[in-house]
Enzyme design. Sequence first.
Site, mmCIF file in Angstrom:
data_model
loop_
_atom_site.group_PDB
_atom_site.id
_atom_site.type_symbol
_atom_site.label_atom_id
_atom_site.label_comp_id
_atom_site.label_asym_id
_atom_site.label_seq_id
_atom_site.Cartn_x
_atom_site.Cartn_y
_atom_site.Cartn_z
ATOM 1 N N HIS A 103 -3.422 -5.595 0.907
ATOM 2 C CA HIS A 103 -2.788 -5.817 2.217
ATOM 3 C C HIS A 103 -2.729 -7.301 2.593
ATOM 4 C CE1 HIS A 103 -2.557 -1.649 3.869
ATOM 5 N NE2 HIS A 103 -3.547 -1.428 3.018
ATOM 6 N N GLU B 85 -0.955 -8.572 4.932
ATOM 7 C CA GLU B 85 -0.850 -8.692 6.399
ATOM 8 C C GLU B 85 -2.212 -8.647 7.067
ATOM 9 O OE1 GLU B 85 -1.201 -4.266 5.960
ATOM 10 O OE2 GLU B 85 -0.405 -5.945 4.783
ATOM 11 N N CYS C 285 0.837 -1.191 0.000
ATOM 12 C CA CYS C 285 0.000 0.000 0.000
ATOM 13 C C CYS C 285 0.884 1.259 0.000
ATOM 14 C CB CYS C 285 -0.990 -0.030 1.163
ATOM 15 S SG CYS C 285 -2.397 1.098 0.947
#
Length: 225
Positions: A202, A204, A85
């Site tokens: 994302h 994560e 990002c």
Amino acid sequence: MTIAVIQFGGSNCDRDSVRALESMGFDAELVWHEDGLPEDTTGIMLPGGFSYGDYLRAGAMAARSPIMQSVRDAAADGTPVLGVCNGAQIGCESSLTPGAFTTNESARFQCEHVHLRVENAETPWTQEFEKGDVIEVPIAHGEGRFEITDERYEELEADDRILFRYCDADGELTEESNPNGSTGNVAGILGTDDSVAVLMPHPERATLPDVGSTDGEDVLTGFRA
């Protein structure tokens, strides 16, 4: 293995990244950008957020932090580097990868789950997948539209450096499945070496079963390569 998660003023996915990496058994460390990389760094993650309020261009100011020269040097030595990002924006602004991420075609901040098609399965970041696999991960950005000149885009395709493309649940590339208007539905690309990657979604945020998809865990496995 120590993964340095670099914090800039305005980073806000840094702790999420550490938690995700630690849940996978990595030793992850928050590193303030003014402090430099730890000597035992074996991987580097540039996390999401809004470094320096996205003034000038998203990622432009963070890219000029002295630590980014150390990141470029580490990448040149083969250290895995992943920008996510805002980290992807910083990676492009730092010339770790070509192109740029700019304002979404909708001109709105978008936060939603998207599907990605694996375009190159022979990289550290996609070693757990087959080419053509479809994964689900979230996005959260206002400046995620990937832009690049036609010539450089053709080079990316020729060199097989497109990592992920936005697609529908069946793996089809459609206009509707492209959430931000990115050139060629591109969601993630590789640097000159495949140990360096940037992507707008994302991973994560897709590692823990209690928050939905765990497809992002297989992306972060790239730090083990």
